[in-house]
Write a protein that holds these residues in place. Structure first.
Motif, PDB file in Angstrom:
ATOM      1  N   HIS A 105       0.857  -1.192   0.000  1.00  0.00           N
ATOM      2  CA  HIS A 105       0.000   0.000   0.000  1.00  0.00           C
ATOM      3  C   HIS A 105       0.889   1.237   0.000  1.00  0.00           C
ATOM      4  CE1 HIS A 105      -3.862   1.993   0.591  1.00  0.00           C
ATOM      5  NE2 HIS A 105      -3.294   2.756   1.517  1.00  0.00           N
ATOM      6  N   PHE A 106       0.503   2.247  -0.779  1.00  0.00           N
ATOM      7  CA  PHE A 106       1.343   3.426  -0.945  1.00  0.00           C
ATOM      8  C   PHE A 106       1.010   4.523   0.067  1.00  0.00           C
ATOM      9  CE2 PHE A 106       1.350   1.718  -5.442  1.00  0.00           C
ATOM     10  CZ  PHE A 106       2.580   1.067  -5.279  1.00  0.00           C
ATOM     11  N   SER A 107       1.077   4.166   1.344  1.00  0.00           N
ATOM     12  CA  SER A 107       0.932   5.152   2.412  1.00  0.00           C
ATOM     13  C   SER A 107       1.537   4.587   3.685  1.00  0.00           C
ATOM     14  CB  SER A 107      -0.540   5.510   2.660  1.00  0.00           C
ATOM     15  OG  SER A 107      -1.153   4.561   3.521  1.00  0.00           O
ATOM     16  N   LEU A 108       1.676   5.448   4.690  1.00  0.00           N
ATOM     17  CA  LEU A 108       2.128   5.011   6.005  1.00  0.00           C
ATOM     18  C   LEU A 108       0.886   4.703   6.838  1.00  0.00           C
ATOM     19  CD1 LEU A 108       4.987   7.620   6.582  1.00  0.00           C
ATOM     20  CD2 LEU A 108       5.213   5.236   5.885  1.00  0.00           C
ATOM     21  N   PRO A 110      -1.803   3.678   9.585  1.00  0.00           N
ATOM     22  CA  PRO A 110      -3.189   3.685   9.088  1.00  0.00           C
ATOM     23  C   PRO A 110      -3.626   4.976   8.393  1.00  0.00           C
ATOM     24  CG  PRO A 110      -3.182   4.208  11.413  1.00  0.00           C
ATOM     25  CD  PRO A 110      -1.748   3.921  11.039  1.00  0.00           C
ATOM     26  N   ARG A 111      -2.691   5.874   8.091  1.00  0.00           N
ATOM     27  CA  ARG A 111      -3.072   7.091   7.368  1.00  0.00           C
ATOM     28  C   ARG A 111      -3.309   6.743   5.901  1.00  0.00           C
ATOM     29  NH1 ARG A 111      -3.661  12.291   8.235  1.00  0.00           N
ATOM     30  NH2 ARG A 111      -3.012  13.883   6.737  1.00  0.00           N
ATOM     31  N   TRP A 112      -4.422   7.234   5.402  1.00  0.00           N
ATOM     32  CA  TRP A 112      -4.822   7.102   4.005  1.00  0.00           C
ATOM     33  C   TRP A 112      -5.083   5.658   3.574  1.00  0.00           C
ATOM     34  CZ3 TRP A 112      -6.683  11.445   3.665  1.00  0.00           C
ATOM     35  CH2 TRP A 112      -6.000  12.610   3.978  1.00  0.00           C
ATOM     36  N   ARG A 113      -6.027   5.043   4.261  1.00  0.00           N
ATOM     37  CA  ARG A 113      -6.545   3.760   3.807  1.00  0.00           C
ATOM     38  C   ARG A 113      -7.496   4.004   2.633  1.00  0.00           C
ATOM     39  NH1 ARG A 113      -8.481   1.003   9.564  1.00  0.00           N
ATOM     40  NH2 ARG A 113      -6.383   0.687  10.461  1.00  0.00           N
ATOM     41  N   GLY A 114      -7.352   3.221   1.563  1.00  0.00           N
ATOM     42  CA  GLY A 114      -8.269   3.375   0.438  1.00  0.00           C
ATOM     43  C   GLY A 114      -7.560   3.376  -0.899  1.00  0.00           C
ATOM     44  N   ALA A 115      -8.296   3.771  -1.929  1.00  0.00           N
ATOM     45  CA  ALA A 115      -7.844   3.603  -3.313  1.00  0.00           C
ATOM     46  C   ALA A 115      -6.851   4.654  -3.787  1.00  0.00           C
ATOM     47  CB  ALA A 115      -9.066   3.619  -4.240  1.00  0.00           C
ATOM     48  N   ALA A 116      -6.806   5.830  -3.143  1.00  0.00           N
ATOM     49  CA  ALA A 116      -5.970   6.927  -3.660  1.00  0.00           C
ATOM     50  C   ALA A 116      -5.122   7.559  -2.555  1.00  0.00           C
ATOM     51  CB  ALA A 116      -6.861   7.980  -4.324  1.00  0.00           C
ATOM     52  N   PRO A 117      -4.266   6.779  -1.907  1.00  0.00           N
ATOM     53  CA  PRO A 117      -3.507   7.318  -0.769  1.00  0.00           C
ATOM     54  C   PRO A 117      -2.515   8.403  -1.148  1.00  0.00           C
ATOM     55  CG  PRO A 117      -2.725   5.117  -1.355  1.00  0.00           C
ATOM     56  CD  PRO A 117      -3.985   5.349  -2.138  1.00  0.00           C
ATOM     57  N   VAL A 118      -1.784   8.227  -2.230  1.00  0.00           N
ATOM     58  CA  VAL A 118      -0.791   9.226  -2.637  1.00  0.00           C
ATOM     59  C   VAL A 118      -1.479  10.540  -2.984  1.00  0.00           C
ATOM     60  CG1 VAL A 118       0.824   9.839  -4.478  1.00  0.00           C
ATOM     61  CG2 VAL A 118       0.973   7.599  -3.389  1.00  0.00           C
ATOM     62  N   GLN A 119      -2.568  10.463  -3.726  1.00  0.00           N
ATOM     63  CA  GLN A 119      -3.278  11.674  -4.140  1.00  0.00           C
ATOM     64  C   GLN A 119      -3.780  12.458  -2.931  1.00  0.00           C
ATOM     65  OE1 GLN A 119      -3.545   8.611  -5.327  1.00  0.00           O
ATOM     66  NE2 GLN A 119      -3.893   8.582  -7.552  1.00  0.00           N
ATOM     67  N   HIS A 120      -4.383  11.754  -1.980  1.00  0.00           N
ATOM     68  CA  HIS A 120      -4.912  12.449  -0.799  1.00  0.00           C
ATOM     69  C   HIS A 120      -3.789  12.999   0.072  1.00  0.00           C
ATOM     70  CE1 HIS A 120      -9.303  11.809  -0.928  1.00  0.00           C
ATOM     71  NE2 HIS A 120      -8.998  10.732  -1.643  1.00  0.00           N
ATOM     72  N   ALA A 121      -2.681  12.285   0.176  1.00  0.00           N
ATOM     73  CA  ALA A 121      -1.556  12.773   0.976  1.00  0.00           C
ATOM     74  C   ALA A 121      -0.998  14.066   0.400  1.00  0.00           C
ATOM     75  CB  ALA A 121      -0.473  11.702   1.050  1.00  0.00           C
ATOM     76  N   LEU A 122      -0.880  14.135  -0.915  1.00  0.00           N
ATOM     77  CA  LEU A 122      -0.375  15.353  -1.545  1.00  0.00           C
ATOM     78  C   LEU A 122      -1.354  16.510  -1.376  1.00  0.00           C
ATOM     79  CD1 LEU A 122       1.158  13.920  -4.843  1.00  0.00           C
ATOM     80  CD2 LEU A 122       2.398  14.808  -2.864  1.00  0.00           C
ATOM     81  N   ILE A 123      -2.630  16.250  -1.594  1.00  0.00           N
ATOM     82  CA  ILE A 123      -3.639  17.303  -1.445  1.00  0.00           C
ATOM     83  C   ILE A 123      -3.636  17.859  -0.028  1.00  0.00           C
ATOM     84  CG2 ILE A 123      -6.130  17.769  -1.417  1.00  0.00           C
ATOM     85  CD1 ILE A 123      -6.361  15.769  -3.766  1.00  0.00           C
ATOM     86  N   ALA A 124      -3.447  16.961   0.949  1.00  0.00           N
ATOM     87  CA  ALA A 124      -3.448  17.377   2.356  1.00  0.00           C
ATOM     88  C   ALA A 124      -2.153  18.071   2.761  1.00  0.00           C
ATOM     89  CB  ALA A 124      -3.679  16.157   3.248  1.00  0.00           C
ATOM     90  N   GLY A 125      -1.155  18.041   1.879  1.00  0.00           N
ATOM     91  CA  GLY A 125       0.115  18.681   2.201  1.00  0.00           C
ATOM     92  C   GLY A 125       0.971  17.891   3.161  1.00  0.00           C
ATOM     93  N   ASP A 126       0.820  16.571   3.184  1.00  0.00           N
ATOM     94  CA  ASP A 126       1.612  15.734   4.083  1.00  0.00           C
ATOM     95  C   ASP A 126       3.101  15.916   3.811  1.00  0.00           C
ATOM     96  OD1 ASP A 126      -0.790  14.816   4.992  1.00  0.00           O
ATOM     97  OD2 ASP A 126      -0.404  12.697   4.581  1.00  0.00           O
TER      98      ASP A 126
END
Length: 310
Positions: A105-108, A110-126
């Protein structure tokens, strides 16, 4: 180890190739051929292409139904490995391999469980992102973690760029976990922290809000590029924003435009965004400055962040 590998897009190919160097892949499960391009030509998935190059048996299916479950169960695999397959693994298939299934899974988590973890992480400014390998369970991305590691991300990288980096880093991590499962040294531990969800993005998620600060506008641009695509509106028509970067130029009113020799500046709540490539409705991609000259507009022209541009 006898492995069943399930994956579909290009980001799953590095893991498949890495595992093939040390283990026997008894089957590769991938989505069916899909129509691509303007002519809608049926095209095999990147994983299917790689598997066929490697001489592996391929199962193309949109659903892991009873028939597919029976075929995989009959292979007596030691472990299933899934990387962005695009479908759910349910019982009894979940328990068919003797060691069950693991998921890259492309996230750390339990942050960003689901189909688009990288996209949501970038949008959130992680500021911290990475990859994880966990034991697959019926609940969404909730299984125990075998490994999780942060990965450095360039400050201007888009989702496509990051996925390419994570695909390579994740392949190595997956290989190490599979080796640990094979020799009995791998240990999975429960996830710790508050889960966040990363559902698949929609076209609306790509709409840029020029009234937001530059950092937020650029973060959203990075997260939705190339899919579902960053866009704005002008005179009610959609304008795709294909390439952009932060600018140190003088502020502009939100949505207002000013051309330079190399870019089209768009005002935000703070500094402008420098847009260098766009695609107007019904036309091909072009330099933003060329589009601006063809528009024959001036600095009173405003891009919208909703259904009506001026």
């Amino acid at each position: 180890m006898r492995l069943v590998f399930a994956g579909t897009p290009a980001v799953a190919v590095p893991a498949l190739r890495e595992l093939a160097t040390e283990h026997e892949i008894v089957a590769v499960v991938t989505r069916p051929d899909a129509p691509l391009g303007r002519k809608r030509v049926l095209t095999p998935s990147p994983v299917a292409v790689a598997a066929e190059e490697l001489g592996m048996p391929v199962i193309k299916t949109a659903r892991l139904d009873g028939d597919v479950t029976a075929r995989i169960t009959a292979l007596h695999a030691d472990l299933g490995v899934i990387v962005a397959y695009g479908g759910l693994v349910r019982e009894p298939l979940l328990s068919a391999p003797s060691h069950g299934w693991i998921n890259l899974h492309f996230s750390l988590l339990p942050r960003w469980r689901g189909a688009a973890p990288v996209q949501h992480a970038l949008i959130a400014g992680d500021t911290e992102m990475g990859v994880s390998v966990f034991q697959l369970v019926p609940a969404l991305d909730a299984g125990d973690l075998f490994a999780s590691t942060p990965v450095s991300v360039p400050s201007a990288a888009t989702a496509d760029d990051v996925l390419g980096i994570f695909a390579e880093e994740g392949a190595s991590l997956t290989r190490d976990v599979v080796s640990g499962i094979a020799d009995g040294s791998a240990v999975a531990v429960p996830q710790h922290g508050v889960p966040t969800l990363a559902p698949k993005l929609t076209l609306q998620d790509g709409l840029l809000d020029w009234t937001a600060p530059l950092a937020e506008v650029f973060a959203r641009f990075r997260g939705v590029t190339p899919e579902p695509g960053a866009h704005t509106t002008i005179a009610g028509d959609r304008l795709k924003v294909l390439a952009a970067a932060p600018s140190n130029d003088a502020p502009l009113e939100p949505g207002h435009l000013r051309a330079t020799k190399t870019a089209l500046l768009v005002g935000t709540a703070t500094a402008p965004l420098a847009v260098t490539r766009v695609q107007p409705a019904g036309k091909g991609a072009m330099a933003a400055t060329d589009w601006w000259r063809g528009l024959r507009a001036d600095e009173t022209t405003v891009l919208g962040s909703g259904g009506s541009g001026a």
